[in-house]
Design a protein around this motif. Sequence first.
Motif, PDB file in Angstrom:
ATOM      1  N   TYR A 119       0.820  -1.211   0.000  1.00 45.37           N
ATOM      2  CA  TYR A 119       0.000   0.000   0.000  1.00 45.37           C
ATOM      3  C   TYR A 119       0.856   1.263   0.000  1.00 45.37           C
ATOM      4  O   TYR A 119       2.005   1.261   0.445  1.00 45.37           O
ATOM      5  N   ASP A 120       0.244   2.355  -0.494  1.00 44.72           N
ATOM      6  CA  ASP A 120       0.862   3.682  -0.399  1.00 44.72           C
ATOM      7  C   ASP A 120       0.546   4.329   0.945  1.00 44.72           C
ATOM      8  O   ASP A 120       1.391   4.976   1.548  1.00 44.72           O
ATOM      9  N   TYR A 121      -0.715   4.144   1.388  1.00 42.99           N
ATOM     10  CA  TYR A 121      -1.136   4.685   2.685  1.00 42.99           C
ATOM     11  C   TYR A 121      -1.962   3.646   3.438  1.00 42.99           C
ATOM     12  O   TYR A 121      -2.822   2.977   2.853  1.00 42.99           O
ATOM     13  N   ILE A 122      -1.688   3.535   4.739  1.00 43.39           N
ATOM     14  CA  ILE A 122      -2.496   2.712   5.634  1.00 43.39           C
ATOM     15  C   ILE A 122      -3.019   3.636   6.735  1.00 43.39           C
ATOM     16  O   ILE A 122      -2.228   4.265   7.452  1.00 43.39           O
ATOM     17  N   LEU A 123      -4.336   3.766   6.829  1.00 38.73           N
ATOM     18  CA  LEU A 123      -4.952   4.616   7.848  1.00 38.73           C
ATOM     19  C   LEU A 123      -5.562   3.744   8.942  1.00 38.73           C
ATOM     20  O   LEU A 123      -6.208   2.736   8.640  1.00 38.73           O
ATOM     21  N   ILE A 124      -5.355   4.123  10.186  1.00 35.24           N
ATOM     22  CA  ILE A 124      -5.922   3.375  11.317  1.00 35.24           C
ATOM     23  C   ILE A 124      -6.961   4.242  12.020  1.00 35.24           C
ATOM     24  O   ILE A 124      -6.650   5.332  12.510  1.00 35.24           O
ATOM     25  N   ASP A 125      -8.201   3.761  12.047  1.00 37.10           N
ATOM     26  CA  ASP A 125      -9.271   4.440  12.781  1.00 37.10           C
ATOM     27  C   ASP A 125      -9.221   3.956  14.228  1.00 37.10           C
ATOM     28  O   ASP A 125      -9.572   2.817  14.528  1.00 37.10           O
ATOM     29  N   CYS A 126      -8.741   4.817  15.134  1.00 34.36           N
ATOM     30  CA  CYS A 126      -8.558   4.417  16.539  1.00 34.36           C
ATOM     31  C   CYS A 126      -9.860   4.518  17.319  1.00 34.36           C
ATOM     32  O   CYS A 126     -10.761   5.278  16.957  1.00 34.36           O
ATOM     33  N   SER A 127      -9.912   3.776  18.423  1.00 37.12           N
ATOM     34  CA  SER A 127     -11.093   3.853  19.283  1.00 37.12           C
ATOM     35  C   SER A 127     -11.025   5.119  20.129  1.00 37.12           C
ATOM     36  O   SER A 127      -9.938   5.655  20.358  1.00 37.12           O
ATOM     37  N   PRO A 128     -12.191   5.613  20.614  1.00 35.11           N
ATOM     38  CA  PRO A 128     -12.194   6.840  21.423  1.00 35.11           C
ATOM     39  C   PRO A 128     -11.769   6.577  22.863  1.00 35.11           C
ATOM     40  O   PRO A 128     -12.535   6.718  23.807  1.00 35.11           O
ATOM     41  N   SER A 129     -10.525   6.151  23.022  1.00 36.74           N
ATOM     42  CA  SER A 129      -9.956   5.924  24.352  1.00 36.74           C
ATOM     43  C   SER A 129      -8.444   5.940  24.200  1.00 36.74           C
ATOM     44  O   SER A 129      -7.932   5.933  23.087  1.00 36.74           O
ATOM     45  N   LEU A 130      -7.741   5.951  25.317  1.00 37.72           N
ATOM     46  CA  LEU A 130      -6.281   5.875  25.259  1.00 37.72           C
ATOM     47  C   LEU A 130      -5.812   4.533  25.810  1.00 37.72           C
ATOM     48  O   LEU A 130      -4.778   4.435  26.454  1.00 37.72           O
ATOM     49  N   GLY A 131      -6.594   3.484  25.521  1.00 40.61           N
ATOM     50  CA  GLY A 131      -6.272   2.146  26.004  1.00 40.61           C
ATOM     51  C   GLY A 131      -5.225   1.442  25.151  1.00 40.61           C
ATOM     52  O   GLY A 131      -4.605   2.039  24.259  1.00 40.61           O
ATOM     53  N   LEU A 132      -5.079   0.155  25.398  1.00 40.08           N
ATOM     54  CA  LEU A 132      -4.013  -0.628  24.767  1.00 40.08           C
ATOM     55  C   LEU A 132      -4.159  -0.742  23.256  1.00 40.08           C
ATOM     56  O   LEU A 132      -3.161  -0.789  22.528  1.00 40.08           O
ATOM     57  N   ILE A 133      -5.400  -0.759  22.752  1.00 41.70           N
ATOM     58  CA  ILE A 133      -5.596  -0.855  21.297  1.00 41.70           C
ATOM     59  C   ILE A 133      -5.108   0.433  20.624  1.00 41.70           C
ATOM     60  O   ILE A 133      -4.430   0.393  19.591  1.00 41.70           O
ATOM     61  N   THR A 134      -5.426   1.584  21.225  1.00 45.03           N
ATOM     62  CA  THR A 134      -4.953   2.857  20.671  1.00 45.03           C
ATOM     63  C   THR A 134      -3.435   2.959  20.788  1.00 45.03           C
ATOM     64  O   THR A 134      -2.762   3.430  19.859  1.00 45.03           O
ATOM     65  N   VAL A 135      -2.873   2.502  21.901  1.00 42.65           N
ATOM     66  CA  VAL A 135      -1.410   2.477  22.055  1.00 42.65           C
ATOM     67  C   VAL A 135      -0.784   1.607  20.962  1.00 42.65           C
ATOM     68  O   VAL A 135       0.234   1.966  20.360  1.00 42.65           O
TER      69      VAL A 135
END
Length: 256
Positions: A119-135
């Motif tokens: 890919y040229d760009y990979i975008l990650i839609d993060c969850s609305p928290s600062l938990g482990l998945i967002t980290v």
Amino acid sequence: MGKIISIANQKGGVGKTTTAINLAASFAALELRTLLVDADPQANSTSGLGYDPRTIKKSIYECMMNEATAKETIVNTSVDYLDLLPSHMDLVGAELEMINIASREERMKVALNSIRDNYDYILIDCSPSLGLITVNSLTASDSVIIPVQCEYFALEGLGKLLNTIKIIQQRLNTTMEIEGILLTMYDLRIRLSNQVVDEVKTHFPNMVFETIIPRNVKLSEAPSFGLPVIAHDAESKGSISYLNLAREIVEKNRKK
């Protein structure tokens, strides 16, 4: 090698998923090979691109738990050049399941590195928290886009997010940069919108994108059709704004 960009803000309702879907589709419209990773258990990016999360058999959850590879999890979308790595409600439990796993902050990075060259760009839609998945998302990323809505509490929580980003830069991902702060839900008629724009630009000079995303009916409608706005109404203000944002990011990265 594709550039990985997280779209993050622990505050809900700031246009994070709207930005993820429509920026990804705009990159695709520019014929850039694009992958959207739905890293939010609510799976709104997944449904917003026409998939029912309840029918998803393999998702980012399986990738992070080493039960599937990213390559076999990725699905096509109705938009040329745009693929999706979907989410599922199971992702809610991933944080607890990963607590005792070594290098738990790097599970997503490992999963995405295997398909990064596709890919040229990979975008990650993060969850609305600062938990482990967002980290995990931030640890996997080259940069982060921070959507901020043009409303009264715009700057609330932004300091906390920037502090989290700084900690991740120090401990887990020393090369991650802030791609930019994106002003969303702008309403020209409301004086407060203009005040917020001025305030954010004053607090964060040189960090705010020139492109500002307006409030737009077509932007709000598009997810109910399972489409990005560019496929729903290419002439709408929302569609044109996200296309301008995609061009701004591409141009900025060319100069580096």
